[in-house]
Every structure is written in structure tokens, then in C-alpha cells.
Design a protein around this motif. Structure first.
Motif, short mmCIF file in Angstrom:
data_model
loop_
_atom_site.label_atom_id
_atom_site.label_comp_id
_atom_site.label_asym_id
_atom_site.label_seq_id
_atom_site.Cartn_x
_atom_site.Cartn_y
_atom_site.Cartn_z
N SER A 360 0.83 -1.20 0.00
CA SER A 360 0.00 0.00 0.00
C SER A 360 0.87 1.26 0.00
O SER A 360 0.51 2.28 -0.60
N GLY A 361 2.04 1.20 0.65
CA GLY A 361 2.96 2.33 0.61
C GLY A 361 3.45 2.61 -0.80
O GLY A 361 3.74 3.75 -1.17
N GLY A 362 3.56 1.56 -1.62
CA GLY A 362 3.96 1.73 -3.01
C GLY A 362 2.93 2.50 -3.82
O GLY A 362 3.28 3.33 -4.67
N TRP A 363 1.64 2.23 -3.55
CA TRP A 363 0.59 3.00 -4.22
C TRP A 363 0.68 4.48 -3.83
O TRP A 363 0.52 5.36 -4.68
N LEU A 364 0.94 4.73 -2.57
CA LEU A 364 1.07 6.13 -2.13
C LEU A 364 2.29 6.80 -2.76
O LEU A 364 2.26 7.99 -3.10
N LEU A 365 3.37 6.03 -2.92
CA LEU A 365 4.55 6.58 -3.57
C LEU A 365 4.26 6.91 -5.03
O LEU A 365 4.69 7.95 -5.54
N LEU A 366 3.52 6.04 -5.71
CA LEU A 366 3.13 6.32 -7.10
C LEU A 366 2.24 7.56 -7.15
O LEU A 366 2.37 8.38 -8.06
N GLY A 367 1.35 7.70 -6.18
CA GLY A 367 0.52 8.90 -6.13
C GLY A 367 1.36 10.16 -5.96
O GLY A 367 1.11 11.19 -6.60
N ALA A 368 2.37 10.08 -5.10
CA ALA A 368 3.26 11.23 -4.92
C ALA A 368 4.00 11.56 -6.21
O ALA A 368 4.25 12.74 -6.51
#
Length: 398
Positions: A360-368
Motif C-alpha cells: 500500500s505504501g507503493g501505491w502512495l509513492l506512485l501517487g506522490a
């Protein structure tokens, strides 16, 4: 431009059908291993990227309609020649021919769309073309699924020939399109001016990465997430892709209205990047949810994603049309698609690493990444605007 739209629909139908069965054709009929396929396609990808800008220049110099017709005939022959492929070398060579001819089609059709209509209508026509591509690919995917049910080699061969024939039909239709006269490079200037345009190269690289990444969010990121991180059924992949296809077909033209000028195009691209980032956050929120809740959130994320994609792509095209000189639309379109090609090389491992490695942190990183990229459109496009001939100061509003 009805002729170009119909030709695009026919061609996209053939491409969609072939893409559905291409791997199975190459492994079962051609007898190639997955490693051979990967090597051949990689060679083609590199050739296509290198050829984009020079072939765009050729399309400007000799007329985009003529070059588009030639490339379609070459593509019809190259795909048919795949029937005789059974080893890595001929497959790699044909992959390069297909990639280079495809690069010429993209640059030539972009220049044809830009040169055959008034400047105020270019974005609307480009939006219609993308709607036709999505509609054709969707219908082609349905047609290509039939051999998957039959599971016979002859079915895969038929689909390959349908794809080859689609290029010939599209070329026949395109003969009725209005011709755009060849363009002449201003005396004393470089021929490949797009490769010397540093702000445009920066834009093409930035936009190529973001565009390729938002495509892979659904094509790569979501399947990996459903298999490893979210407690939801795999058929949601199909649901998300259907939402994306239908949304692009129905919304692309509508959401291109009112986007006139560089500032408006930049705002559309920024808005789209932020909305795609929001979709990434919704995907991240599915972690640890029940199947019902995760499925609902994935449906919401797919809707948000397609809204962001449409805004972002609309802004990208508007920026290209505004920054490219009238006499160099082909090579600027080619350079833009070269950026997409480079992005296509980076995005798959990037999305895979984020989703599998960080969950889930990877999705947030992609969002950033999308938020940062969207914000970078502001200085990059202002830099580009300041370097245009007779550039005028832009208002501060973004």
C-alpha cells in the motif's frame, strides 16, 4: 476528418484483436520461447524510440498522408511475414520493422490531424481519434477472445491476418483524406529542431513517464495488487479495464472542450495528474479490507483513474500542439511519442517494484510521483513558452 477517424477505428480493431492473441501466436505457431519474444520486442522498442523524431521530420518534409499510407502497407506486409517466423533473428528484425513503421504512422497521423484542420479544432480532433482508438481496441479485444475459446492455432493465424488486413483497409480509407502539403524547414535552422528544443524534450520525458505509468496502474499494478495485497477477486481487473475503456470513449471529446491555449492545457494536465494520484490513494486503501469493501473501492478507483487519465492526456496533447511549430508538427509529434516509448521502458519495473515491494505504501509513492510530475508541468511549460519565437509573458495563474 471523418475518413481519418474511420481508418483509425479499423486499424485499432485489428491491433486490439492481435494483441489479445499475440503471445499465444508467437509461442504456439511461431514456436518462440518467452525469452526470445522479450528480446525481439525489446529490440523493436529501442528501434521505434530512435526512429520517432527523424521519421516525424520525414513526414513533415514529404507530406504526412503519403508517409502514413506507405507505413501502413509496410505494416500489413510485416505482420503477414510473421507467419514465416520460427527463430529469434527474423522475429527481432520484423519487430524492428513493425516498431519503426508504427513510429512513422504515429508521427504522420499526428501531423495530418494537426495540418488538416484549423488550429482551434486540433485538440477536439485528437480527442476523437483517441476515442476511436479505445473503441476499436475494445471491439478488437472481444474479437480476439474468440480464438482463446477455440484454442486452435488456425484461430491465432486468422487473427494475425485480420490485423494485417486492417492496415490495408485503413490505408484505402486514408486515400480519401485531405492531403497536408509538405513543410519546409526555415533556412539557416536545424532540420531536427525538436531534438534541440530542451524544454520540449524535458516535457516529453516527464509526460512520457506519467502517461506510461498511468496506463500500467491498471495493466500491471492492479493485477499484482489483487494477487498479493488485496482480498478481492481477480475478475475485478476486467471490470476496471472496461470502466477505463468506456470512460475514455465517452468522456475524451467532452472533456477536451474549453481547453484552448498553453495555460489551459497545463491546468488540464496538472488536474489530471492530481486525480490519478487520488486513484492511487484509493487503491492503497483497499489493503486489509473485506472482499466486498475492497471490490467497491477498486471500482471507485477505476472511475477516478479514468477521469484523471482523460484530463491528463487532453492537457498533454494541447501542450504539444501549442509548442510545436506549424512546419514541424510531425517531428514534434514523433519526439512526444519517443518520450512515451522511454516511459514504456521505465514504468513496468517501477510499478512492479512499488506494488510488490512496498504494497500500500507503493501505491502512495506512485501517487506522490503523479503529484510531483503534475506540478513540474508548470515550470517546464513556462520554460518552453519563454523559448518560443516572439514569446510573450504568461500570466501567473496556473
Amino acid at each position: 476528418m471523418r475518413v481519418l477517424l474511420l481508418a483509425t477505428l479499423v486499424n485499432a480493431f485489428g491491433n486490439g484483436a492481435y494483441l489479445t492473441t499475440s503471445v499465444l501466436f508467437l509461442t504456439t505457431v511461431a514456436g518462440l520461447s518467452p525469452a526470445m519474444i522479450a528480446i525481439g520486442l525489446s529490440a523493436g522498442a529501442v528501434a521505434g524510440v530512435l526512429a520517432m523524431t527523424p521519421l516525424g521530420y520525414v513526414a513533415d518534409r514529404y507530406g504526412p498522408k503519403r508517409l502514413s499510407l506507405l507505413s501502413m502497407i509496410v505494416l500489413a506486409g510485416a505482420y503477414t511475414a510473421l507467419l514465416a517466423v520460427h527463430s529469434i533473428l527474423p522475429f527481432a528484425l520484423l519487430s524492428c520493422v513493425i516498431a519503426v513503421a508504427t513510429a512513422l504512422v504515429k508521427g504522420a497521423n499526428g501531423a495530418l490531424a494537426a495540418g488538416a484542420v484549423p488550429a482551434a479544432d486540433r485538440l477536439r480532433v485528437r480527442a476523437k481519434l483517441r476515442s476511436m482508438i479505445n473503441a476499436g481496441m475494445g471491439l478488437g479485444t472481444l474479437a480476439g477472445s474468440l480464438p482463446l475459446l477455440i484454442k486452435t492455432d488456425s484461430g491465432y493465424v486468422v487473427i494475425l491476418l485480420v490485423n494485417a488486413a486492417s492496415f490495408l483497409v485503413a490505408a484505402a480509407l486514408l486515400t480519401r483524406a485531405p492531403a497536408v502539403p509538405p513543410q519546409v524547414t526555415p533556412a539557416g535552422g536545424p532540420r531536427l529542431v525538436a531534438l534541440r528544443d530542451r524544454p520540449f524534450l524535458a516535457f516529453a520525458a516527464l509526460d512520457g513517464l506519467l502517461s506510461s505509468t498511468y496506463n500500467d496502474l491498471l495493466g500491471i499494478g492492479l493485477p499484482l495488487w489483487l494477487a498479493t495485497g488485496a482480498h478481492a477477486p481477480l475478475w475485478l481487473i476486467s471490470v476496471a479495464l472496461v470502466i477505463n475503456t468506456v470512460g475514455c470513449v465517452l468522456l475524451q471529446v467532452r472533456m477536451s472542450r474549453g481547453v484552448h491555449g498553453l495555460a489551459a492545457a497545463r491546468r488540464s494536465a496538472l488536474r489530471g495528474a492530481v486525480v490519478v494520484a487520488l486513484a492511487c490513494a484509493v487503491f492503497a486503501a483497499t489493503a486489509g479490507r473485506s472482499p466486498w469493501a475492497a471490490g467497491t473501492l477498486i471500482g471507485v478507483a477505476a472511475v477516478v483513474h479514468v477521469l484523471g487519465e482523460v484530463w491528463l492526456s487532453t492537457g498533454s496533447w494541447g501542450i504539444v500542439f501549442e509548442l510545436a511549430p506549424t512546419w514541424a508538427q510531425g517531428q514534434y509529434q514523433g519526439t512526444y511519442f519517443a518520450g512515451r516509448g522511454i516511459g514504456d521502458m521505465i514504468a513496468p519495473p517501477l510499478v512492479t517494484a512499488c506494488v510488490l515491494g512496498l504494497h500500500s505504501g507503493g501505491w502512495l509513492l506512485l501517487g506522490a510521483l503523479f503529484v510531483l510530475g503534475g506540478l513540474l508541468y508548470i515550470p517546464v511549460t513556462r520554460w518552453a513558452a519563454a523559448t518560443r519565437p516572439a514569446a510573450r509573458p504568461e500570466p501567473v495563474r496556473v
